[in-house]
Design a protein around this motif. Sequence first.
Motif, short mmCIF file in Angstrom:
data_model
loop_
_atom_site.label_atom_id
_atom_site.label_comp_id
_atom_site.label_asym_id
_atom_site.label_seq_id
_atom_site.Cartn_x
_atom_site.Cartn_y
_atom_site.Cartn_z
N ALA A 179 0.52 -3.43 8.14
CA ALA A 179 0.53 -1.98 8.30
C ALA A 179 1.80 -1.52 9.00
CB ALA A 179 -0.70 -1.54 9.09
N ALA A 180 2.23 -2.28 10.01
CA ALA A 180 3.45 -1.92 10.73
C ALA A 180 4.67 -2.03 9.82
CB ALA A 180 3.61 -2.81 11.95
N ARG A 181 4.66 -3.03 8.93
CA ARG A 181 5.80 -3.26 8.05
C ARG A 181 5.87 -2.26 6.90
NH1 ARG A 181 4.68 -8.16 7.03
NH2 ARG A 181 4.20 -8.20 4.81
N THR A 182 4.70 -1.87 6.38
CA THR A 182 4.67 -1.02 5.19
C THR A 182 4.41 0.45 5.49
OG1 THR A 182 2.29 -1.34 4.85
CG2 THR A 182 3.79 -2.95 3.83
N GLY A 183 3.83 0.73 6.66
CA GLY A 183 3.44 2.10 6.97
C GLY A 183 2.13 2.51 6.31
N GLN A 184 1.50 1.57 5.59
CA GLN A 184 0.21 1.81 4.94
C GLN A 184 -0.88 1.17 5.79
OE1 GLN A 184 0.20 0.62 0.83
NE2 GLN A 184 -2.03 0.80 0.60
N HIS A 185 -2.02 1.84 5.92
CA HIS A 185 -3.04 1.36 6.84
C HIS A 185 -4.32 0.87 6.16
CE1 HIS A 185 -0.69 2.65 10.29
NE2 HIS A 185 -0.45 3.78 9.63
N ALA A 186 -4.49 1.17 4.88
CA ALA A 186 -5.71 0.73 4.18
C ALA A 186 -5.39 0.41 2.74
CB ALA A 186 -6.79 1.80 4.26
N GLY A 187 -6.22 -0.43 2.13
CA GLY A 187 -6.09 -0.78 0.73
C GLY A 187 -7.47 -0.92 0.12
N LEU A 188 -7.54 -1.50 -1.06
CA LEU A 188 -8.82 -1.69 -1.75
C LEU A 188 -9.05 -3.19 -1.91
CD1 LEU A 188 -11.09 0.05 -3.16
CD2 LEU A 188 -10.00 -0.63 -5.30
N ARG A 189 -10.08 -3.71 -1.23
CA ARG A 189 -10.42 -5.12 -1.31
C ARG A 189 -11.23 -5.38 -2.58
NH1 ARG A 189 -8.39 -9.11 1.57
NH2 ARG A 189 -8.85 -8.01 3.53
N ILE A 190 -10.77 -6.30 -3.42
CA ILE A 190 -11.49 -6.63 -4.65
C ILE A 190 -12.70 -7.50 -4.31
CG2 ILE A 190 -11.38 -7.77 -6.89
CD1 ILE A 190 -8.42 -7.13 -7.01
N VAL A 191 -13.90 -7.04 -4.70
CA VAL A 191 -15.11 -7.82 -4.45
C VAL A 191 -15.67 -8.43 -5.73
CG1 VAL A 191 -15.71 -6.49 -2.39
CG2 VAL A 191 -16.59 -5.76 -4.62
N ASP A 192 -15.15 -7.98 -6.88
CA ASP A 192 -15.59 -8.58 -8.14
C ASP A 192 -14.54 -8.30 -9.21
OD1 ASP A 192 -17.21 -9.97 -9.90
OD2 ASP A 192 -18.37 -8.20 -10.48
N VAL A 193 -14.30 -9.28 -10.05
CA VAL A 193 -13.39 -9.14 -11.18
C VAL A 193 -14.16 -9.48 -12.45
CG1 VAL A 193 -11.25 -9.95 -12.27
CG2 VAL A 193 -11.39 -9.79 -9.77
N VAL A 194 -14.16 -8.56 -13.41
CA VAL A 194 -14.89 -8.77 -14.65
C VAL A 194 -14.19 -9.86 -15.46
CG1 VAL A 194 -15.66 -7.73 -16.82
CG2 VAL A 194 -15.73 -6.41 -14.68
N ARG A 195 -14.95 -10.88 -15.85
CA ARG A 195 -14.39 -12.01 -16.57
C ARG A 195 -13.76 -11.55 -17.89
NH1 ARG A 195 -18.11 -17.18 -17.44
NH2 ARG A 195 -17.97 -17.06 -15.14
N SER A 196 -12.56 -12.00 -18.15
CA SER A 196 -11.79 -11.71 -19.38
C SER A 196 -11.35 -10.25 -19.47
CB SER A 196 -12.59 -12.08 -20.64
OG SER A 196 -12.92 -13.46 -20.63
N GLY A 197 -11.53 -9.47 -18.39
CA GLY A 197 -11.04 -8.10 -18.37
C GLY A 197 -9.56 -8.05 -18.06
#
Length: 307
Positions: A226-244
Amino acid sequence: MSDIDQDALDAYSRVVSSVARAVTPQVASITLRRGNGSAVVFDDAHLLTNAHVIGSGDSGTVTFSDGAETPFRVIGADPLSDLAVISTEAHGKEPARLGNADDLVVGQLVVAVGSPLGLSGSVTAGVVSALGRSLPVQQGKASRVIEDVIQTDAALNPGNSGGALADASGRVVGISTALAGVGLGLAVPVNPTTRRIIDTLLVEGRVRRAYLGIVGVPAPLPEDVAARTGQHAGLRIVDVVRSGPADRAGLHTGDLILTVAREEVADAQGIQRRLFGEVIGTPLPITVLRNGAMVDVFATPTELPVG
């Protein structure tokens, strides 16, 4: 009751009654063969309502609070946002002023106008109870989630769906939905993304969506990142659809998405704003944080199937 308390109640009543006077003429009751709901005038010949109110219908009748009636036809519906546009003859009603739900804060006064249980011109008031809610809906055989929904304690019942949720200035900041059932007030936000959906429905009658095949939750960035990018939040991936598309691009569960198409992402809505029809088949640069390192991938969205 003290004079101060009475003054506060009087001020509250004046605001609610003022909004009711301004917005009620802009909200109509709509009747279809399969049921009814509400709709909001947004220009000389078009009204905005919920996609679930329209269902598979293509026409019906609009009744305004003064008793005037006119037929309507459906221009287009977008089940993923639960929004639909209908067209009428020139109705002579002043369009509602559309606000921006992105400016709402929890605790803010809101007024709901609609036709609950078929009772047209009904007004309730409350506050914004929460922002950024997710609303699961059934779209054909598939389950979808409407993101960034407004929660309010203003009473919303069947028939309110498609009606107006307005702020204290009389600007429509949400389209009420009773999809969640009696006792829980929810509304689809009116914001720049909504306006884009409305414009697309007017021109094309539907909204083409791009699809990546991921499920994510908001998550804070590590302090050093966060200090390096100035961004404080993101989106954590909890599932990836197979073959998507995301799976083929090499995205994994646990990755923290920072940017999509070089734009910062902090929640699911941040990604959805970029997944309209024009990016289908176009490689999108995605930056994720994986095991403390920045990783860049290119994912090519496919078209989200309807139904």
